[in-house]
Scaffold this motif. Structure first.
Motif, PDB file in Angstrom:
ATOM      1  N   PRO A 274     -87.047  29.931  24.972  1.00  0.00           N
ATOM      2  CA  PRO A 274     -87.464  31.143  24.964  1.00  0.00           C
ATOM      3  C   PRO A 274     -86.439  31.836  24.068  1.00  0.00           C
TER       4      PRO A 274
ATOM      5  N   LEU B 190     -94.985  40.287  16.097  1.00  0.00           N
ATOM      6  CA  LEU B 190     -95.547  41.579  15.944  1.00  0.00           C
ATOM      7  C   LEU B 190     -94.843  42.369  14.471  1.00  0.00           C
TER       8      LEU B 190
ATOM      9  N   PHE C 228     -93.611  40.217  26.457  1.00  0.00           N
ATOM     10  CA  PHE C 228     -91.924  39.946  26.583  1.00  0.00           C
ATOM     11  C   PHE C 228     -91.689  40.467  28.181  1.00  0.00           C
TER      12      PHE C 228
ATOM     13  N   VAL D 261     -79.901  41.912  17.957  1.00  0.00           N
ATOM     14  CA  VAL D 261     -81.129  41.465  17.872  1.00  0.00           C
ATOM     15  C   VAL D 261     -81.925  42.313  19.190  1.00  0.00           C
TER      16      VAL D 261
ATOM     17  N   TYR E  32     -88.177  48.311  18.348  1.00  0.00           N
ATOM     18  CA  TYR E  32     -89.486  48.037  17.688  1.00  0.00           C
ATOM     19  C   TYR E  32     -90.571  47.905  18.887  1.00  0.00           C
TER      20      TYR E  32
ATOM     21  N   VAL F  83     -85.523  39.128  15.245  1.00  0.00           N
ATOM     22  CA  VAL F  83     -86.048  40.197  14.506  1.00  0.00           C
ATOM     23  C   VAL F  83     -86.492  39.657  13.092  1.00  0.00           C
TER      24      VAL F  83
ATOM     25  N   SER G  50     -82.621  46.225  18.170  1.00  0.00           N
ATOM     26  CA  SER G  50     -83.819  46.156  16.978  1.00  0.00           C
ATOM     27  C   SER G  50     -85.070  45.564  17.713  1.00  0.00           C
ATOM     28  N   PHE G  51     -85.049  44.790  18.663  1.00  0.00           N
ATOM     29  CA  PHE G  51     -86.318  44.353  19.341  1.00  0.00           C
ATOM     30  C   PHE G  51     -86.556  45.413  20.311  1.00  0.00           C
TER      31      PHE G  51
ATOM     32  N   ALA H  98     -96.744  43.474  22.501  1.00  0.00           N
ATOM     33  CA  ALA H  98     -95.475  44.091  22.657  1.00  0.00           C
ATOM     34  C   ALA H  98     -94.956  43.949  24.401  1.00  0.00           C
TER      35      ALA H  98
ATOM     36  N   ASN I 104     -91.698  33.327  24.799  1.00  0.00           N
ATOM     37  CA  ASN I 104     -91.548  33.294  26.293  1.00  0.00           C
ATOM     38  C   ASN I 104     -91.467  31.819  26.724  1.00  0.00           C
TER      39      ASN I 104
ATOM     40  N   TYR J 194     -83.395  33.117  27.834  1.00  0.00           N
ATOM     41  CA  TYR J 194     -83.615  33.270  26.396  1.00  0.00           C
ATOM     42  C   TYR J 194     -82.300  32.967  25.478  1.00  0.00           C
ATOM     43  N   ASP J 195     -82.697  32.348  24.337  1.00  0.00           N
ATOM     44  CA  ASP J 195     -81.685  31.757  23.456  1.00  0.00           C
ATOM     45  C   ASP J 195     -81.200  32.801  22.515  1.00  0.00           C
ATOM     46  N   SER J 196     -80.181  32.822  21.994  1.00  0.00           N
ATOM     47  CA  SER J 196     -79.590  33.402  20.701  1.00  0.00           C
ATOM     48  C   SER J 196     -79.810  34.812  20.855  1.00  0.00           C
ATOM     49  N   ILE J 197     -79.600  35.425  21.820  1.00  0.00           N
ATOM     50  CA  ILE J 197     -79.605  36.720  22.044  1.00  0.00           C
ATOM     51  C   ILE J 197     -78.347  37.474  21.837  1.00  0.00           C
TER      52      ILE J 197
END
Lengths: 293, 164
Positions: free
Chosen positions: B69, B109, A73, A221, A228, B73, A224-225, A70, B101, A214-217
């Motif tokens: 990267p 997770l 990232f 997302v 979590y 979800v 939720s990310f 966790a 990453n 970072y792709d497709s954010i």
């Protein structure tokens, strides 16, 4: 009356026990009994916490890679906290139960020093899990409390507990500039360390140094990310805290049993000496009485 | 003599440059630090695997080393891990997060993650029936949403077990 007085003899108490000028045999016997009972209690508490510690340690093992997963990232996306900002949110993971050495007081002391060292004009808010740290921190920072949870620490923490706390924290509308999780990290049976784990809000993640890689954010997302990840980090902290607490209680109870054992030894010695003295005194009285006739 | 020295230095500098180009390619092919964990179990901790297929809300996708990267979800479904020796392992996951990453490390997770052989087909069938019943009986929006989620999860479980 005479006979009663004869039983009260002054006892030369050794220097290391409490100062008591007169001790009857009965006094010593009562005290010996109570210390023995205390030793029985601390011994069985030690056994119980040894079993609980073994369980907590077993559960900590999978929780560690989970926690570092966790954390990964946040570390790799190069999220940094700007600690010059005024508002900090502190989440403290303690528990309800005491008799475990300096676990709770150590954590609280660290936080008190931290908050006291802050310059004027800054604001700190606390979210506290567990009655022990709450009790200590409330004395000095009563107005800084945002939330507190109790009835925590009796059973091993679960992910559901962590999710509950994470939800409650996310529901708060306190605008913090940076936030941290504080808990004891388990190192060995005799050693633990207060650890700070930075946590981030969604906006901070969206503004991170490497986030463009970072792709497709999208918003959903990210939300939720982050939720979590917060629950996961709290869960990890809870497991570390629970394991340190049990190990520390085990050590504390072992020390207490040992101390009680020493005390019992001293008291037994005093008891026997006193008994001897009483017998000798009675003999002297009888003999000198007989000689006088 | 001095000329020889200089050319020798140039050659070694060139070689170094070439090796710098080569190193990332080698690493990119070999390394993928893959972590698959749930709060109670760890299946992979920074392990080196060939490929991972994960179900996410934006669609299922496969992750190879040097994937771009990303964050995603998890959705209820089966994570398939292809190991270096060519064998594959399947895990059912309920929900959670995936982070990939830029150093090619991947973290999956999950709130719950179990190998497929731990699942009980009979219990899942009962669960599906119960969830369907709950959904039709639900009156409030909240209860309906909860039943919907349960049903989705059970259906994913059923699919996972039958496809096994």
């Amino acid at each position: 009356m005479e006979a009663l007085l004869a039983r009260t003899v002054p006892v030369l108490t050794p220097q290391w026990t409490q100062v008591r000028s007169m001790a009857t045999l009965k006094d010593i016997r009562v005290r010996l009994k109570s210390v023995t009972n205390i030793q029985k209690i601390t011994k069985s508490m030690k056994m119980v916490s040894a079993a609980k510690y073994a369980k907590a340690e077993r559960e900590l093992r999978p929780a560690r890679p989970f926690g570092s997963g966790a954390k990964a990232f946040f570390e790799k996306a190069e999220l940094n906290q700007d600690k010059s900002q005024p508002n900090q949110l502190i989440i403290v993971l303690s528990s309800d139960r005491g008799l475990c050495g300096g676990i709770h007081s150590g954590l609280s002391r660290e936080l008190r020093n931290l908050v006291n060292a802050k310059p004027a004009g800054t604001d700190t808010k606390f979210v506290v899990l567990g009655d022990k740290a709450r009790g200590i921190l409330q004395r000095t920072f009563k107005d800084k409390f945002l939330l507190s949870f109790n009835d925590y620490g009796r059973k091993p923490p679960t992910f559901a507990d962590a999710a509950l706390v994470a939800n409650a924290v996310l529901d708060q509308d306190y605008k913090f500039d940076y936030a941290s999780l504080y808990f004891n990290t388990f190192r060995s049976v005799v050693s633990y360390r207060v650890t700070e784990q930075p946590i981030f809000s969604r906006d901070q993640i969206a503004a991170a140094g490497k986030i463009n890689l970072y792709d497709s954010i999208d918003e959903e997302v990210l939300r939720s990310f982050n939720e979590y990840a917060l629950a996961s980090l709290i869960y990890y902290g809870m497991k570390e805290g629970a394991c340190s607490e049990q190990s520390s209680r085990m050590t504390a109870m072992e020390a207490a049993s040992k101390n009680a054992g020493e005390m019992i030894g001293r008291l037994t010695l005093t008891f026997n000496r006193t008994r001897q003295a009483v017998i000798t005194k009675e003999l002297i009285e009888i003999i000198s009485g007989a000689a006088a006739i | 003599m001095a000329g020889l020295m200089r050319s020798g230095m140039r050659v070694s500098a060139l070689a170094r440059q070439c090796s710098r180009i080569l190193i990332p390619q080698q690493r990119g092919y070999a390394d993928m630090a893959f972590t698959l964990a749930s709060p109670t179990d760890v299946y992979y901790a920074s392990a080196n695997v060939k490929q991972v297929d994960v179900p996410s809300f934006s669609g299922s996708f496969g992750i190879l080393p040097n994937h771009v990267p990303s964050l995603a979800v998890l959705k209820p479904g089966v994570v398939t891990v292809f190991e270096q020796d060519g064998s594959n392992k399947k895990f059912f996951v309920s929900s959670g997060s995936i982070s990939i990453n830029d150093d090619s490390s991947v973290q999956v997770l999950a709130e719950e993650a179990h190998p497929l052989d731990r699942l009980d087909a009979q219990a899942i069938r009962e669960g599906v029936t119960k969830a369907q019943h709950d959904l039709s009986a639900a009156s409030s929006d909240r209860a309906k949403a909860e039943a919907q989620i349960a049903l989705e999860c059970y259906e994913a479980l059923q699919k996972a077990v039958e496809g096994h």
